[in-house]
Motif scaffolding. Sequence first.
Motif, PDB file in Angstrom:
ATOM      1  N   LEU A 269      20.437  40.938  36.582  1.00  0.00           N
ATOM      2  CA  LEU A 269      20.424  40.514  37.975  1.00  0.00           C
ATOM      3  C   LEU A 269      21.788  40.751  38.626  1.00  0.00           C
ATOM      4  O   LEU A 269      21.877  41.162  39.790  1.00  0.00           O
ATOM      5  CB  LEU A 269      20.055  39.024  38.048  1.00  0.00           C
ATOM      6  N   GLU A 270      22.844  40.548  37.870  1.00  0.00           N
ATOM      7  CA  GLU A 270      24.195  40.736  38.404  1.00  0.00           C
ATOM      8  C   GLU A 270      24.536  42.214  38.543  1.00  0.00           C
ATOM      9  O   GLU A 270      25.132  42.630  39.553  1.00  0.00           O
ATOM     10  CB  GLU A 270      25.215  40.053  37.483  1.00  0.00           C
ATOM     11  N   ASP A 271      24.147  43.006  37.553  1.00  0.00           N
ATOM     12  CA  ASP A 271      24.546  44.418  37.535  1.00  0.00           C
ATOM     13  C   ASP A 271      23.586  45.335  38.286  1.00  0.00           C
ATOM     14  O   ASP A 271      23.994  46.375  38.807  1.00  0.00           O
ATOM     15  CB  ASP A 271      24.675  44.919  36.093  1.00  0.00           C
ATOM     16  N   ARG A 272      22.307  44.963  38.322  1.00  0.00           N
ATOM     17  CA  ARG A 272      21.297  45.878  38.870  1.00  0.00           C
ATOM     18  C   ARG A 272      20.347  45.163  39.828  1.00  0.00           C
ATOM     19  O   ARG A 272      19.139  45.418  39.824  1.00  0.00           O
ATOM     20  CB  ARG A 272      20.477  46.506  37.742  1.00  0.00           C
ATOM     21  N   ARG A 273      20.860  44.282  40.628  1.00  0.00           N
ATOM     22  CA  ARG A 273      19.995  43.453  41.476  1.00  0.00           C
ATOM     23  C   ARG A 273      19.070  44.290  42.367  1.00  0.00           C
ATOM     24  O   ARG A 273      17.862  44.050  42.432  1.00  0.00           O
ATOM     25  CB  ARG A 273      20.848  42.515  42.326  1.00  0.00           C
ATOM     26  N   GLU A 274      19.629  45.255  43.083  1.00  0.00           N
ATOM     27  CA  GLU A 274      18.807  46.047  44.002  1.00  0.00           C
ATOM     28  C   GLU A 274      17.770  46.880  43.255  1.00  0.00           C
ATOM     29  O   GLU A 274      16.636  47.025  43.711  1.00  0.00           O
ATOM     30  CB  GLU A 274      19.706  46.944  44.865  1.00  0.00           C
ATOM     31  N   ALA A 275      18.166  47.419  42.107  1.00  0.00           N
ATOM     32  CA  ALA A 275      17.206  48.190  41.305  1.00  0.00           C
ATOM     33  C   ALA A 275      16.084  47.296  40.785  1.00  0.00           C
ATOM     34  O   ALA A 275      14.913  47.706  40.761  1.00  0.00           O
ATOM     35  CB  ALA A 275      17.926  48.863  40.139  1.00  0.00           C
ATOM     36  N   LEU A 276      16.429  46.074  40.390  1.00  0.00           N
ATOM     37  CA  LEU A 276      15.420  45.120  39.929  1.00  0.00           C
ATOM     38  C   LEU A 276      14.461  44.757  41.063  1.00  0.00           C
ATOM     39  O   LEU A 276      13.240  44.728  40.874  1.00  0.00           O
ATOM     40  CB  LEU A 276      16.089  43.847  39.401  1.00  0.00           C
ATOM     41  N   LYS A 277      15.013  44.456  42.234  1.00  0.00           N
ATOM     42  CA  LYS A 277      14.172  44.112  43.387  1.00  0.00           C
ATOM     43  C   LYS A 277      13.212  45.247  43.700  1.00  0.00           C
ATOM     44  O   LYS A 277      12.029  45.022  43.987  1.00  0.00           O
ATOM     45  CB  LYS A 277      15.052  43.808  44.607  1.00  0.00           C
ATOM     46  N   ASP A 278      13.717  46.472  43.635  1.00  0.00           N
ATOM     47  CA  ASP A 278      12.872  47.635  43.915  1.00  0.00           C
ATOM     48  C   ASP A 278      11.766  47.776  42.880  1.00  0.00           C
ATOM     49  O   ASP A 278      10.607  48.040  43.225  1.00  0.00           O
ATOM     50  CB  ASP A 278      13.732  48.892  43.937  1.00  0.00           C
ATOM     51  N   ARG A 279      12.109  47.574  41.604  1.00  0.00           N
ATOM     52  CA  ARG A 279      11.122  47.716  40.527  1.00  0.00           C
ATOM     53  C   ARG A 279      10.033  46.661  40.655  1.00  0.00           C
ATOM     54  O   ARG A 279       8.842  46.955  40.477  1.00  0.00           O
ATOM     55  CB  ARG A 279      11.814  47.595  39.160  1.00  0.00           C
ATOM     56  N   VAL A 280      10.420  45.423  40.951  1.00  0.00           N
ATOM     57  CA  VAL A 280       9.444  44.339  41.124  1.00  0.00           C
ATOM     58  C   VAL A 280       8.559  44.619  42.334  1.00  0.00           C
ATOM     59  O   VAL A 280       7.329  44.459  42.281  1.00  0.00           O
ATOM     60  CB  VAL A 280      10.169  42.984  41.274  1.00  0.00           C
ATOM     61  N   ALA A 281       9.155  45.064  43.429  1.00  0.00           N
ATOM     62  CA  ALA A 281       8.391  45.356  44.647  1.00  0.00           C
ATOM     63  C   ALA A 281       7.389  46.474  44.420  1.00  0.00           C
ATOM     64  O   ALA A 281       6.256  46.429  44.914  1.00  0.00           O
ATOM     65  CB  ALA A 281       9.346  45.712  45.785  1.00  0.00           C
ATOM     66  N   ARG A 282       7.798  47.503  43.670  1.00  0.00           N
ATOM     67  CA  ARG A 282       6.884  48.616  43.396  1.00  0.00           C
ATOM     68  C   ARG A 282       5.713  48.179  42.526  1.00  0.00           C
ATOM     69  O   ARG A 282       4.575  48.610  42.735  1.00  0.00           O
ATOM     70  CB  ARG A 282       7.640  49.772  42.742  1.00  0.00           C
ATOM     71  N   SER A 283       5.984  47.314  41.547  1.00  0.00           N
ATOM     72  CA  SER A 283       4.889  46.807  40.715  1.00  0.00           C
ATOM     73  C   SER A 283       3.934  45.952  41.532  1.00  0.00           C
ATOM     74  O   SER A 283       2.708  46.046  41.384  1.00  0.00           O
ATOM     75  CB  SER A 283       5.446  45.995  39.537  1.00  0.00           C
ATOM     76  N   LEU A 284       4.482  45.112  42.400  1.00  0.00           N
ATOM     77  CA  LEU A 284       3.638  44.268  43.236  1.00  0.00           C
ATOM     78  C   LEU A 284       2.779  45.129  44.167  1.00  0.00           C
ATOM     79  O   LEU A 284       1.574  44.874  44.336  1.00  0.00           O
ATOM     80  CB  LEU A 284       4.519  43.314  44.045  1.00  0.00           C
ATOM     81  N   ALA A 285       3.372  46.177  44.738  1.00  0.00           N
ATOM     82  CA  ALA A 285       2.618  47.075  45.611  1.00  0.00           C
ATOM     83  C   ALA A 285       1.513  47.798  44.842  1.00  0.00           C
ATOM     84  O   ALA A 285       0.396  47.976  45.352  1.00  0.00           O
ATOM     85  CB  ALA A 285       3.563  48.086  46.248  1.00  0.00           C
ATOM     86  N   THR A 286       1.807  48.192  43.616  1.00  0.00           N
ATOM     87  CA  THR A 286       0.803  48.867  42.787  1.00  0.00           C
ATOM     88  C   THR A 286      -0.363  47.945  42.488  1.00  0.00           C
ATOM     89  O   THR A 286      -1.532  48.349  42.567  1.00  0.00           O
ATOM     90  CB  THR A 286       1.438  49.359  41.472  1.00  0.00           C
ATOM     91  N   LEU A 287      -0.069  46.698  42.156  1.00  0.00           N
ATOM     92  CA  LEU A 287      -1.131  45.729  41.866  1.00  0.00           C
ATOM     93  C   LEU A 287      -1.993  45.447  43.099  1.00  0.00           C
ATOM     94  O   LEU A 287      -3.184  45.177  42.983  1.00  0.00           O
ATOM     95  CB  LEU A 287      -0.511  44.422  41.352  1.00  0.00           C
ATOM     96  N   ARG A 288      -1.396  45.534  44.269  1.00  0.00           N
ATOM     97  CA  ARG A 288      -2.128  45.261  45.516  1.00  0.00           C
ATOM     98  C   ARG A 288      -3.006  46.416  45.964  1.00  0.00           C
ATOM     99  O   ARG A 288      -3.957  46.201  46.725  1.00  0.00           O
ATOM    100  CB  ARG A 288      -1.135  44.968  46.645  1.00  0.00           C
ATOM    101  N   THR A 289      -2.696  47.635  45.512  1.00  0.00           N
ATOM    102  CA  THR A 289      -3.348  48.798  46.125  1.00  0.00           C
ATOM    103  C   THR A 289      -4.118  49.700  45.166  1.00  0.00           C
ATOM    104  O   THR A 289      -4.927  50.506  45.637  1.00  0.00           O
ATOM    105  CB  THR A 289      -2.299  49.665  46.844  1.00  0.00           C
TER     106      THR A 289
END
Length: 367
Positions: A269-289
């Motif tokens: 979370l400290e080193d890769r926060r934006e990359a983590l947020k992007d990865r979580v968002a992409r998974s959530l979008a995949t599950l929705r669509t």
Amino acid sequence: PVHSTPPDPDDLAARTGSWLSGRGPESDVVVSSRVRLARNLSGSPFPLATPAGEAATIPEKVLPLARGLTFEGEVISVELEGASDVLRWVLFERNLATREMVGREGGADLAGRAVAFWPQEDLAILMGEEDHLRLQGLSSGLDLEGALGRVVALDRTLEGDLQYQVDDRLGFLTACPSNVGTGMRASVMLHLPGLGAVRTELKKVFHAAQHTGLAVRGLHGEGSRAAGDLYQVSNQVTLGATEEQLVERLLGIVERIVAAERAMREALLEDRREALKDRVARSLATLRTSMSMQTEAALRHLSWVRLGHHLDLVQGLDIGLLNRLAVQIQRGHLQALHGTAGGALLEPSERRKLRASLLRSAFSGRG
């Protein structure tokens, strides 16, 4: 034979047991805890050596006793030989039967195999696997003591009416030599996406666990692969220690794994926060669509969303929902929820469509 009306697979699949509630201790990392006791009845050969036609004698002895017990409600019992393929898979997917007990489609080789469990699903009796009985306690989160307490109470109650195979020196006798002694196998289901993101760290943790005599397995235990960053850690040897000592040893290792996983999550979370947020968002979008999805892909995306939930990167989700979905996306549950529990198992392509539909519905408007 002891006959009973099996549970409706549709009703069973629509809910989950208390052990998947997500309300137990350390539930951000530990999904559930399980304790099983292997027991064999005196005067009867082990199941693998039981002559044809005699296999049903164990359920005939045990099921009437189980139906007389009131552990948080009235017992639910299933004789697997007469159960539908879908019902057997549903029981397996929610840890109420083993892969060996599911058997081949059609159930021709399942004589003498049965399960009895209580409505909360935190207590169960599995009959006719490699041992006559597997008594099972389940808890949400890291609660091995709670699971052990329930299953020991069940064991002592049954022992008043059943005579077990016991050796004065060795303890309880079992079909597999590694279970001789207490006959106990304790395990925890861990969600380790942080360590999984840095494979060298994951290997270090597992090597340490194996070095202390623990086994590391996949989602469904022995012989299964890890999926969705879910792993089972359990004791391998039961001889020479009490149940409490075995649980204490396992707890010590699991607490270290939990600490390592949390530290790795914070570092990511400290080193890769934006990359983590992007990865979580992409998974959530995949599950929705998605219109079609395989089981392993679904578990992988659920793993990322679960991590995002615990790191406050996604809002509006509930850990109980995520735990339930990890079970309901599997093939038996999918078919039961689809309302076709009495038919033949669906083709993989049809299951992929149903899985995606279930996930789209579950995540619509969430996060």
